[in-house]
Design a protein around this motif. Structure first.
Motif, mmCIF file in Angstrom:
data_model
loop_
_atom_site.group_PDB
_atom_site.id
_atom_site.type_symbol
_atom_site.label_atom_id
_atom_site.label_comp_id
_atom_site.label_asym_id
_atom_site.label_seq_id
_atom_site.Cartn_x
_atom_site.Cartn_y
_atom_site.Cartn_z
ATOM 1 N N SER A 46 0.852 -1.503 0.302
ATOM 2 C CA SER A 46 -0.069 0.263 -0.336
ATOM 3 C C SER A 46 0.972 1.091 0.109
ATOM 4 O O SER A 46 0.796 2.468 -0.130
ATOM 5 N N LEU A 47 2.167 1.177 -0.171
ATOM 6 C CA LEU A 47 3.143 2.138 0.472
ATOM 7 C C LEU A 47 3.262 2.926 -0.657
ATOM 8 O O LEU A 47 3.516 2.499 -2.157
ATOM 9 N N ALA A 48 3.355 4.315 -0.720
ATOM 10 C CA ALA A 48 4.007 5.371 -1.889
ATOM 11 C C ALA A 48 5.416 5.199 -2.192
ATOM 12 O O ALA A 48 5.668 6.033 -2.794
ATOM 13 N N ALA A 49 6.379 3.636 -2.047
ATOM 14 C CA ALA A 49 7.409 3.753 -2.198
ATOM 15 C C ALA A 49 7.915 2.355 -2.561
ATOM 16 O O ALA A 49 7.289 0.956 -1.573
ATOM 17 N N PRO A 50 9.013 1.910 -3.095
ATOM 18 C CA PRO A 50 8.939 0.184 -3.361
ATOM 19 C C PRO A 50 9.651 0.201 -1.334
ATOM 20 O O PRO A 50 10.363 0.655 -1.049
ATOM 21 N N ALA A 51 8.748 -1.174 -1.947
ATOM 22 C CA ALA A 51 8.661 -1.636 -0.115
ATOM 23 C C ALA A 51 8.703 -3.205 -0.104
ATOM 24 O O ALA A 51 8.316 -3.722 -0.810
ATOM 25 N N GLN A 52 9.212 -4.331 0.409
ATOM 26 C CA GLN A 52 9.411 -5.222 1.322
ATOM 27 C C GLN A 52 8.812 -5.478 2.323
ATOM 28 O O GLN A 52 9.400 -4.610 2.923
ATOM 29 N N ALA A 53 8.504 -7.344 2.372
ATOM 30 C CA ALA A 53 7.807 -7.196 3.820
ATOM 31 C C ALA A 53 8.770 -8.193 4.311
ATOM 32 O O ALA A 53 9.050 -9.307 3.576
ATOM 33 N N ILE A 54 9.549 -8.561 5.441
ATOM 34 C CA ILE A 54 9.875 -9.368 6.271
ATOM 35 C C ILE A 54 9.717 -9.535 7.458
ATOM 36 O O ILE A 54 9.028 -8.892 8.832
ATOM 37 N N ARG A 55 8.955 -11.188 7.915
ATOM 38 C CA ARG A 55 9.102 -11.471 8.951
ATOM 39 C C ARG A 55 10.184 -11.098 10.211
ATOM 40 O O ARG A 55 10.476 -12.083 9.638
ATOM 41 N N VAL A 56 9.819 -10.641 11.378
ATOM 42 C CA VAL A 56 10.767 -10.319 12.532
ATOM 43 C C VAL A 56 10.377 -10.590 13.564
ATOM 44 O O VAL A 56 9.495 -10.192 13.514
ATOM 45 N N ASP A 57 11.232 -11.476 14.247
ATOM 46 C CA ASP A 57 11.052 -10.600 16.126
ATOM 47 C C ASP A 57 12.071 -10.467 16.237
ATOM 48 O O ASP A 57 13.422 -11.124 16.329
ATOM 49 N N LEU A 58 12.007 -9.589 16.941
ATOM 50 C CA LEU A 58 12.719 -8.570 17.745
ATOM 51 C C LEU A 58 13.553 -9.603 19.035
ATOM 52 O O LEU A 58 15.139 -9.350 19.708
ATOM 53 N N ASN A 59 12.823 -10.748 19.345
ATOM 54 C CA ASN A 59 14.187 -11.623 20.454
ATOM 55 C C ASN A 59 15.030 -12.261 19.664
ATOM 56 O O ASN A 59 14.901 -13.499 20.199
ATOM 57 N N ASP A 60 14.784 -12.674 18.325
ATOM 58 C CA ASP A 60 15.149 -13.752 17.625
ATOM 59 C C ASP A 60 16.900 -13.202 17.464
ATOM 60 O O ASP A 60 16.869 -11.918 16.309
ATOM 61 N N PRO A 61 18.136 -12.789 18.020
ATOM 62 C CA PRO A 61 19.175 -12.012 17.353
ATOM 63 C C PRO A 61 19.148 -12.138 15.561
ATOM 64 O O PRO A 61 20.110 -11.667 14.990
ATOM 65 N N ALA A 62 19.418 -13.490 15.119
ATOM 66 C CA ALA A 62 19.650 -13.966 14.295
ATOM 67 C C ALA A 62 18.645 -13.364 13.254
ATOM 68 O O ALA A 62 19.178 -12.563 11.582
ATOM 69 N N GLU A 63 17.305 -13.420 13.478
ATOM 70 C CA GLU A 63 16.382 -12.520 12.350
ATOM 71 C C GLU A 63 16.687 -11.468 12.773
ATOM 72 O O GLU A 63 16.147 -10.338 11.662
ATOM 73 N N LEU A 64 17.117 -10.728 13.460
ATOM 74 C CA LEU A 64 16.952 -9.172 13.751
ATOM 75 C C LEU A 64 18.461 -8.773 13.378
ATOM 76 O O LEU A 64 18.625 -7.543 12.705
ATOM 77 N N ALA A 65 19.591 -9.320 12.872
ATOM 78 C CA ALA A 65 20.538 -9.320 12.395
ATOM 79 C C ALA A 65 20.408 -9.115 11.156
ATOM 80 O O ALA A 65 20.983 -8.501 10.211
#
Length: 357
Positions: free
Chosen positions: A43-62
């Motif tokens: 829906s955004l007026a700019a190129p955007a990609q979505a990623i699932r991320v859990d802030l409590n998972d260091p690997a996903e956050l990195a």
């Protein structure tokens, strides 16, 4: 790439929309719900990609932070996030903007080795954030005899924001019933104001004195002789709910306070049902003895404090990316340009009114 965490929340959605509208670059929007993040990205007026991320998972956050110029965190709660995301952003070579954090996160981030050429801005919301930034419009190049801060209204608390509110006690947050006078905190000098009419507030309100650390810094930076800071409520429900939880909880830690968040949420919902939704920030100044001319009131009104925080987050992001914020770890109220911020807010459709007179 601009990485935005907590993008599908009340603050993050507006921040994403504004960042896209400001044409700051492509976005990477992250959250625990990939379906919602994907819908937002589309829906955004700019190129955007979505990623699932859990802030409590260091690997996903990195992995989320990798390749970003800046990471913008709208997720909470603040007491859990602290400097965790900021450190991940710095490790990836990215700058950082956070809706929360306050002194606790700033101190935690600066307590270890951080990159000297990177920038982090904490507390880039309405309070703290705008509540310490906009009053500076009244104190430019002149000392003030007195500065009063009134912030609040009828906003609905989420469970996470309720816990954050319950945690705002102690020296890193502020001193209740205190004022700033002659360069120091003077405790037990103010009393609550009940059923008072204040400019910009549509109904009589209750104003509870709370000299935040942000207000203390504001006083010191501006040289104001006296500063009074109030949290404003439309009824006594929320102050009473907060006081009851603080009295009943076994201790002041998150684990003890979290089960009581519903008490605060229910009180806010009752206020909202009775008075509707509105949010007001009123700052009034009395000039110093030299009588130098200048404005004496700043007033900003909006319906949704969360959406307004999202606008501030986007403005802070734009300021960092433009190079107008120097490297280092900062609080938004101390480093953003108050004139530029006020001009941008005045033009934003989510702001009902912003006047400086």
């Amino acid at each position: 790439m601009i990485g935005l965490l907590g993008a599908t929340g009340a603050v993050g959605r507006t921040a994403a929309q504004r960042i896209a509208a400001y044409d700051l670059g492509p976005l990477r929007v992250g959250g625990r719900n990939l379906t919602s993040a994907t819908a937002l990205a589309a829906s955004l007026a700019a190129p955007a990609q979505a990623i699932r991320v859990d802030l409590n998972d260091p690997a996903e956050l990195a992995a989320f932070c990798e390749g970003c110029r800046i990471v913008v965190n709208c997720a909470g709660p603040t007491y859990q996030v602290l400097d965790t995301v900021a450190r991940a952003a710095f490790a990836a070579g990215a700058d950082y903007v956070d809706i929360g954090g306050e002194l606790a996160a700033k101190d935690a981030l600066t307590s270890g080795d951080v990159a000297g050429d990177q920038t982090a801005v904490f507390s880039a919301g309405v309070m703290p954030g705008l509540s310490g930034l906009l009053p500076r419009l009244l104190a430019k190049e002149r000392p003030l005899r007195r500065l009063d801060v009134y912030v609040g209204g009828a906003a609905v608390f989420t469970p996470l924001s309720a816990v954050d509110a319950l945690l705002t006690r102690g020296p890193k947050f502020g001193v209740p019933m205190a004022a700033w006078r002659d360069g120091r905190v003077v405790p037990n000098t103010l009393t609550p104001l009940h059923q008072v009419r204040l400019p910009g507030f549509p109904v009589p309100v209750h104003a509870w004195p709370y000299l935040t650390t942000e207000a203390q810094t504001l006083a010191a930076d501006t040289g104001a002789h006296e500063v009074r800071s109030y949290n404003v409520f439309v009824s006594n429900r929320l102050p009473e709910a907060l006081a009851a939880v603080w009295a009943d909880a076994d201790d002041t830690g998150p684990a003890a306070l979290a089960p009581h968040a519903d008490t605060v949420v229910r009180a806010s919902l009752q206020d909202n049902a009775d008075f509707g939704a509105f949010y007001v920030m009123l700052f009034t100044a009395r000039p110093g003895p030299d009588g130098l001319p200048g404005p004496t009131r700043v007033l900003i009104t909006a319906v949704d404090s969360y959406a307004l925080s999202g606008v501030v987050m986007a403005l802070a992001t734009r300021a960092v990316l433009s190079g107008s914020v120097p490297p280092g770890v900062h609080l938004a109220a101390e480093v953003l340009d108050p004139d530029a911020t006020a001009a941008a807010l005045r033009d934003d459709p989510l702001v009902d009114d912003l006047t400086v007179v």
